[in-house]
Design an enzyme around this catalytic site. Structure first.
Site, PDB file in Angstrom:
ATOM      1  N   TYR A  55      44.846  35.300  48.396  1.00 35.68           N
ATOM      2  CA  TYR A  55      45.326  35.637  47.050  1.00 35.68           C
ATOM      3  C   TYR A  55      45.293  34.411  46.135  1.00 35.68           C
ATOM      4  CZ  TYR A  55      48.182  37.446  43.239  1.00 35.68           C
ATOM      5  OH  TYR A  55      48.633  37.822  41.994  1.00 35.68           O
ATOM      6  N   GLU A  96      39.522  33.758  39.695  1.00 39.18           N
ATOM      7  CA  GLU A  96      39.492  34.686  38.559  1.00 39.18           C
ATOM      8  C   GLU A  96      39.829  33.953  37.260  1.00 39.18           C
ATOM      9  OE1 GLU A  96      41.854  38.250  39.009  1.00 39.18           O
ATOM     10  OE2 GLU A  96      41.462  38.316  41.171  1.00 39.18           O
TER      11      GLU A  96
END
Length: 221
Positions: A147, A154
């Protein structure tokens, strides 16, 4: 009738999970092969089609939650899927200038490993009623590393696309126009980046809570 519906639901969700699993497996395979053979500059071009298809398929999971096919809360599913769809379509697909960035590799590897584990877990669970403990553990543990690497990639890709958004004006609506309306895609990206600030600890905290709940329950069973 309820039994038939339950059977159809399980059949559909089993097929859905394993089909999307295959898509993400292809993405990971092509990524690693391209890194070995050609380098990170060519990763996006090699995985573009399966990546877009596999990630876009996740939109169905929002519908699954709305229709009650799964118990996952929309509040947890919607932000994650929306942000990924924004990155794959609104950033990677839309701005070729960032498609050779090194962060593409960490992004795609983080996503694909996460999804390979997740879809195989749910596919096994739907098909057989349960999943082995090792797969359960992977499902609720790999995010601890993947994550942070995925979300930072991102953010990095959105940030790197900002100059090209501003220069090109892509998706922006300028005044004057017959609607008397203006929209700047660049500032939307700024807003999206700002949303990550409260969103990251919220989602990570939610996943930590789920991990503790599920693994503790399994251990005590």
């Amino acid at each position: 009738m309820a039994g038939v519906w339950s059977l159809l639901r399980r059949f559909y969700l089993t097929a859905y999970n394993w089909i999307v699993f295959a898509g993400w497996f292809q993405v990971l395979f092509l990524t690693l092969k391209t890194l070995k053979d050609s380098g990170y500059e060519h990763v996006y071009s090699s995985v573009e089609k399966p990546l877009l298809l596999a990630q876009s398929a996740a939109f169905l999971e929002i519908l699954h939650g709305i229709l009650g096919l799964v118990r996952s809360p929309i509040s947890a599913t919607l932000p994650q899927i929306s942000s990924r769809l924004y990155v794959v379509w609104g950033i990677l697909y839309s701005f070729p200038e960032v498609q050779k960035h090194p962060l593409i590799s960490s992004l795609v590897i983080s996503w694909s490993i996460t999804e390979i584990v997740r879809y195989s877990f749910f596919g096994t669970k739907e098909a057989f009623g349960s999943a082995p403990y090792w797969l359960l553990w992977l499902r609720y543990s790999t995010f601890l590393v993947l994550y942070p690497t995925g979300i930072s990639s991102e953010i990095g890709m959105i940030y790197n696309a900002l100059p090209f958004m501003k220069e090109s004006g892509l998706y922006s609506v300028r005044m004057p126009n017959k609607w008397n309306f203006s929209f700047d895609y660049f500032y939307l990206a700024i807003v999206v980046l700002a949303i990550y600030v409260p969103g990251i600890p919220h989602l990570y905290g939610y996943m930590l809570g789920q991990r503790k709940k599920v693994l503790t329950k399994t251990k005590n069973a």
